[in-house]
Each structure stands twice: as structure tokens, then as C-alpha cells.
Design a protein around this motif. Structure first.
Motif, PDB file in Angstrom:
ATOM      1  N   CYS A 286       6.847   1.316   0.081  1.00 26.93           N
ATOM      2  CA  CYS A 286       6.953   1.303  -1.384  1.00 26.93           C
ATOM      3  C   CYS A 286       8.158   2.106  -1.855  1.00 26.93           C
ATOM      4  CB  CYS A 286       5.672   1.826  -2.022  1.00 26.93           C
ATOM      5  SG  CYS A 286       4.290   0.672  -1.873  1.00 26.93           S
ATOM      6  N   ARG A 287       8.419   3.225  -1.205  1.00 28.18           N
ATOM      7  CA  ARG A 287       9.579   4.046  -1.580  1.00 28.18           C
ATOM      8  C   ARG A 287      10.875   3.274  -1.375  1.00 28.18           C
ATOM      9  NH1 ARG A 287       8.139  10.300  -0.273  1.00 28.18           N
ATOM     10  NH2 ARG A 287       5.912  10.124  -0.652  1.00 28.18           N
ATOM     11  N   GLN A 288      10.977   2.518  -0.287  1.00 24.74           N
ATOM     12  CA  GLN A 288      12.179   1.731  -0.050  1.00 24.74           C
ATOM     13  C   GLN A 288      12.332   0.642  -1.101  1.00 24.74           C
ATOM     14  OE1 GLN A 288      14.753   2.199   2.077  1.00 24.74           O
ATOM     15  NE2 GLN A 288      15.724   0.492   1.010  1.00 24.74           N
ATOM     16  N   VAL A 289      11.239  -0.044  -1.437  1.00 23.89           N
ATOM     17  CA  VAL A 289      11.298  -1.084  -2.464  1.00 23.89           C
ATOM     18  C   VAL A 289      11.668  -0.472  -3.815  1.00 23.89           C
ATOM     19  CG1 VAL A 289       9.921  -2.780  -3.744  1.00 23.89           C
ATOM     20  CG2 VAL A 289       9.788  -2.687  -1.250  1.00 23.89           C
TER      21      VAL A 289
ATOM     22  N   ASN B 103      -3.707  -2.953  -5.194  1.00 29.02           N
ATOM     23  CA  ASN B 103      -3.655  -3.081  -3.744  1.00 29.02           C
ATOM     24  C   ASN B 103      -4.328  -4.389  -3.356  1.00 29.02           C
ATOM     25  OD1 ASN B 103      -2.501  -0.559  -3.575  1.00 29.02           O
ATOM     26  ND2 ASN B 103      -4.323   0.442  -2.788  1.00 29.02           N
ATOM     27  N   VAL B 104      -3.761  -5.093  -2.397  1.00 29.64           N
ATOM     28  CA  VAL B 104      -4.382  -6.280  -1.833  1.00 29.64           C
ATOM     29  C   VAL B 104      -4.587  -5.972  -0.353  1.00 29.64           C
ATOM     30  CG1 VAL B 104      -4.173  -8.755  -1.426  1.00 29.64           C
ATOM     31  CG2 VAL B 104      -3.205  -7.754  -3.513  1.00 29.64           C
ATOM     32  N   GLU B 105      -5.831  -5.747   0.016  1.00 32.63           N
ATOM     33  CA  GLU B 105      -6.177  -5.318   1.372  1.00 32.63           C
ATOM     34  C   GLU B 105      -6.325  -6.508   2.295  1.00 32.63           C
ATOM     35  OE1 GLU B 105      -6.055  -2.127   1.879  1.00 32.63           O
ATOM     36  OE2 GLU B 105      -6.066  -1.501  -0.210  1.00 32.63           O
ATOM     37  N   ASN B 106      -6.138  -6.251   3.587  1.00 33.16           N
ATOM     38  CA  ASN B 106      -6.242  -7.273   4.618  1.00 33.16           C
ATOM     39  C   ASN B 106      -6.718  -6.592   5.890  1.00 33.16           C
ATOM     40  OD1 ASN B 106      -5.017  -8.996   6.912  1.00 33.16           O
ATOM     41  ND2 ASN B 106      -4.756 -10.282   5.112  1.00 33.16           N
ATOM     42  N   ALA B 107      -7.464  -7.290   6.724  1.00 29.47           N
ATOM     43  CA  ALA B 107      -7.951  -6.703   7.975  1.00 29.47           C
ATOM     44  C   ALA B 107      -6.797  -6.248   8.865  1.00 29.47           C
ATOM     45  CB  ALA B 107      -8.832  -7.697   8.722  1.00 29.47           C
ATOM     46  N   SER B 108      -5.674  -6.922   8.771  1.00 34.52           N
ATOM     47  CA  SER B 108      -4.468  -6.509   9.488  1.00 34.52           C
ATOM     48  C   SER B 108      -3.664  -5.641   8.543  1.00 34.52           C
ATOM     49  CB  SER B 108      -3.660  -7.737   9.909  1.00 34.52           C
ATOM     50  OG  SER B 108      -2.441  -7.342  10.501  1.00 34.52           O
TER      51      SER B 108
ATOM     52  N   TYR C  71      -1.621   5.414  -9.553  1.00 28.09           N
ATOM     53  CA  TYR C  71      -2.954   5.988  -9.753  1.00 28.09           C
ATOM     54  C   TYR C  71      -3.810   5.716  -8.527  1.00 28.09           C
ATOM     55  CZ  TYR C  71      -7.797   6.370 -11.197  1.00 28.09           C
ATOM     56  OH  TYR C  71      -9.121   6.701 -11.250  1.00 28.09           O
ATOM     57  N   ALA C  72      -4.436   6.756  -8.018  1.00 25.27           N
ATOM     58  CA  ALA C  72      -5.421   6.616  -6.938  1.00 25.27           C
ATOM     59  C   ALA C  72      -6.587   7.537  -7.266  1.00 25.27           C
ATOM     60  CB  ALA C  72      -4.805   6.989  -5.593  1.00 25.27           C
TER      61      ALA C  72
ATOM     62  N   ALA D 250      -0.140  -1.554  -4.497  1.00 22.97           N
ATOM     63  CA  ALA D 250      -0.006  -1.845  -5.926  1.00 22.97           C
ATOM     64  C   ALA D 250       1.426  -1.645  -6.413  1.00 22.97           C
ATOM     65  CB  ALA D 250      -0.971  -0.968  -6.725  1.00 22.97           C
ATOM     66  N   GLU D 251       2.112  -0.634  -5.865  1.00 26.58           N
ATOM     67  CA  GLU D 251       3.476  -0.351  -6.303  1.00 26.58           C
ATOM     68  C   GLU D 251       4.398  -1.537  -6.022  1.00 26.58           C
ATOM     69  OE1 GLU D 251       1.350   1.583  -4.591  1.00 26.58           O
ATOM     70  OE2 GLU D 251       2.186   3.594  -4.371  1.00 26.58           O
ATOM     71  N   ARG D 252       4.343  -2.058  -4.795  1.00 26.58           N
ATOM     72  CA  ARG D 252       5.175  -3.213  -4.454  1.00 26.58           C
ATOM     73  C   ARG D 252       4.709  -4.448  -5.198  1.00 26.58           C
ATOM     74  NH1 ARG D 252       4.590  -3.727   1.489  1.00 26.58           N
ATOM     75  NH2 ARG D 252       3.016  -2.118   1.268  1.00 26.58           N
TER      76      ARG D 252
END
Length: 101
Positions: free
Chosen positions: A62-65, A13-18, A49-50, A25-27
Motif C-alpha cells: 500500500c505504501r508503494q501504491v 479489505n477484500v480477503e482471500n484464502a491465499s 481505519y482499523a 482497503a488503501e489500494r
């Protein structure tokens, strides 16, 4: 992401304030596989994994990708390290316009 030859690719995961600008992570790993030239036919499974108390399934984006970049029957394994549930791409996004009947 496990390839049929046993190669493992990982994402994070790459988090961002927005929140809308975050990358799951999946995408992340699926886009990397495209950038590396991996054909979707060579992908054996995707594991999500979480480290949470209950299992965390992929978000709608992620499901669409996954529907576009994986075969419909590709296994998607969701785990928290102690529990595990298996899905397919098709079962996570039924009736997708990207999936043939």
C-alpha cells in the motif's frame, strides 16, 4: 479518501484464502480513484481505519501504491476510532524512487 472538494471515496479489505491475493482497503480506494479519473492533485487525504487496540499503519504494498498515486505530502491519517496519528506519504515510504527529493 477525501478529495479537495469534500467528496469521500471508500474502500474495504477484500480477503482471500491465499493471502497474497488479498486487496487492502488503501489500494482498493486508490485504484478506484484512478478508475474514476480522479487526478492525484485533487486528493486531500487518505484515512486508514482499523478497529484494533493499537494503530495499524499501511502495509508495504500500500505504501508503494500511495507513493505512485498520491502527492508526496498528502496526509495519511491512521486511526482506530479512539487514537489517531498523522503521516505523509513521504514519511511512510522515505527515499522512494517515485518521490522527488
Amino acid at each position: 479518501l477525501e478529495l479537495k472538494d469534500g467528496t469521500l471515496l471508500s474502500g474495504c479489505n477484500v480477503e482471500n484464502a491465499s493471502y497474497g491475493l488479498c486487496m487492502c482497503a488503501e489500494r482498493n480506494v486508490l485504484f478506484m480513484s484512478v478508475a474514476c479519473g480522479v487526478p492525484k492533485e485533487e486528493i486531500a487525504s487518505l484515512t486508514v481505519y482499523a478497529p484494533t487496540e493499537s494503530l495499524t499503519t499501511p502495509c508495504g504494498a500500500c505504501r508503494q501504491v500511495m507513493a505512485e498515486l498520491l502527492e508526496p505530502d498528502t496526509p495519511v491519517i491512521v486511526t482506530n476510532g479512539t487514537q489517531e496519528k498523522r503521516y505523509t506519504v513521504r514519511s511512510l515510504l522515505p527515499d522512494s524512487f517515485m518521490l522527488a527529493p
